[in-house]
Scaffold this active site. Structure first.
Site, short mmCIF file in Angstrom:
data_model
loop_
_atom_site.label_atom_id
_atom_site.label_comp_id
_atom_site.label_asym_id
_atom_site.label_seq_id
_atom_site.Cartn_x
_atom_site.Cartn_y
_atom_site.Cartn_z
N LYS A 9 0.82 -1.22 0.00
CA LYS A 9 0.00 0.00 0.00
C LYS A 9 0.85 1.28 0.00
CE LYS A 9 -3.98 -2.19 2.27
NZ LYS A 9 -4.99 -2.05 3.36
N TYR A 49 -12.56 -1.88 -3.71
CA TYR A 49 -13.07 -2.03 -2.34
C TYR A 49 -14.59 -1.96 -2.26
CZ TYR A 49 -8.43 -1.98 -0.15
OH TYR A 49 -7.16 -2.29 0.27
N ASN A 112 -2.05 0.35 6.70
CA ASN A 112 -1.50 -0.89 7.26
C ASN A 112 -0.65 -1.70 6.27
OD1 ASN A 112 -3.58 -1.84 5.72
ND2 ASN A 112 -4.69 -2.83 7.37
N HIS A 115 -2.17 -5.56 1.65
CA HIS A 115 -3.49 -6.19 1.47
C HIS A 115 -3.26 -7.62 1.03
CE1 HIS A 115 -7.48 -7.07 -0.17
NE2 HIS A 115 -6.82 -7.64 -1.16
N GLU A 126 -9.89 -10.45 -7.41
CA GLU A 126 -8.91 -9.38 -7.23
C GLU A 126 -7.76 -9.50 -8.23
OE1 GLU A 126 -9.94 -8.65 -2.51
OE2 GLU A 126 -8.02 -9.54 -3.03
P1 GTP Z 1 -7.12 -6.19 3.51
O1 GTP Z 1 -6.14 -7.27 3.24
O2 GTP Z 1 -6.59 -4.83 3.13
O3 GTP Z 1 -8.50 -6.46 2.97
O4 GTP Z 1 -7.20 -6.13 5.09
P2 GTP Z 1 -8.11 -6.94 6.07
O5 GTP Z 1 -8.82 -8.06 5.38
O6 GTP Z 1 -7.21 -7.27 7.21
O7 GTP Z 1 -9.14 -5.83 6.52
P3 GTP Z 1 -10.65 -5.52 6.02
O8 GTP Z 1 -10.95 -6.28 4.77
O9 GTP Z 1 -11.54 -5.63 7.18
O10 GTP Z 1 -10.52 -3.97 5.65
C1 GTP Z 1 -9.95 -3.58 4.42
C2 GTP Z 1 -9.02 -2.43 4.66
O11 GTP Z 1 -9.79 -1.31 5.10
C3 GTP Z 1 -7.98 -2.62 5.78
O12 GTP Z 1 -6.82 -3.25 5.35
C4 GTP Z 1 -7.69 -1.18 6.17
O13 GTP Z 1 -6.75 -0.57 5.28
C5 GTP Z 1 -9.03 -0.52 6.00
N1 GTP Z 1 -9.73 -0.44 7.28
C6 GTP Z 1 -10.31 -1.45 7.98
N2 GTP Z 1 -10.85 -1.02 9.12
C7 GTP Z 1 -10.59 0.33 9.16
C8 GTP Z 1 -10.88 1.37 10.09
O14 GTP Z 1 -11.50 1.14 11.14
N3 GTP Z 1 -10.44 2.62 9.76
C9 GTP Z 1 -9.79 2.89 8.60
N4 GTP Z 1 -9.39 4.13 8.33
N5 GTP Z 1 -9.49 1.94 7.71
C10 GTP Z 1 -9.89 0.68 7.97
MG MG Z 2 -10.02 -7.76 3.61
#
Ligand code: GTP
Ligand code: MG
Length: 138
Positions: A9, A49, A112, A115, A126
């Site tokens: 990212k 997303y 973070n 992904h 994806e």
């Molecule tokens: P991905 O591999 O990126 O999909 O991560 P994940 O599966 O661990 O997380 P999820 O699919 O729940 O969320 C997708 C992405 O949204 C995360 O990787 C974060 O970058 C973002 N995200 C998730 N929760 C939050 C939040 O509470 N605040 C913000 N700003 N971003 C969030």
């Molecule tokens: Mg995810």
């Protein structure tokens, strides 16, 4: 042998961590079979997303993901999807296990660093969102 989709990212490319993160993936037994650097548009981020469109952080997420370059990759290996998520660590770096990418490098729950696909169906979707079959060299 399984394939998964990975992204390095914008917070990580900004800190020149593409090589360090890719090495962690390779050391975990994953093979990079496609890779390119893209600065995604806001619309590309929203499309990628789309499953999160009703979440409160959707706007912030799409803003961040289109704020700078990302490296999109296809990874191949035994149990690549689970293996990749293991080495990534928890979404929130405060909860990520020692030795994971997010524990080492993530700045916050949003920024973070990486992904990774969460299942076989999302992995296929994806990969197809970012790559033509001809760009994937297994
Ligand atoms: P991905 O591999 O990126 O999909 O991560 P994940 O599966 O661990 O997380 P999820 O699919 O729940 O969320 C997708 C992405 O949204 C995360 O990787 C974060 O970058 C973002 N995200 C998730 N929760 C939050 C939040 O509470 N605040 C913000 N700003 N971003 C969030
Ligand atoms: Mg995810």
């Amino acid at each position: 042998i399984e394939r998964t989709f990975s992204m390095i990212k914008p917070d990580a490319t900004a800190r020149n961590l593409t090589g360090a993160i890719t090495k962690m993936l390779e050391d975990a037994g994953l093979r990079v079979i496609a890779s390119k650097r893209v600065w995604m548009s806001r619309r590309q981020a929203e499309g990628f997303y789309a499953v999160h469109k009703d979440r409160p952080f959707f706007n912030e997420l799409c803003e961040f993901m289109s704020s700078g370059p990302t490296v999109v990759q296809v990874l191949e290996g035994e149990n690549a999807i689970a293996r990749n998520r293991e080495i990534m660590g928890a979404t929130n770096p405060a909860e990520a296990a020692e030795g994971t990418i997010r524990k080492l490098y993530a700045k916050s729950i949003g920024e973070n660093s990486v992904h990774g696909s969460d299942g076989p169906e999302t992995a296929a979707q994806e990969i197809a969102y970012w790559f033509a079959e001809t760009e994937i060299v297994g």
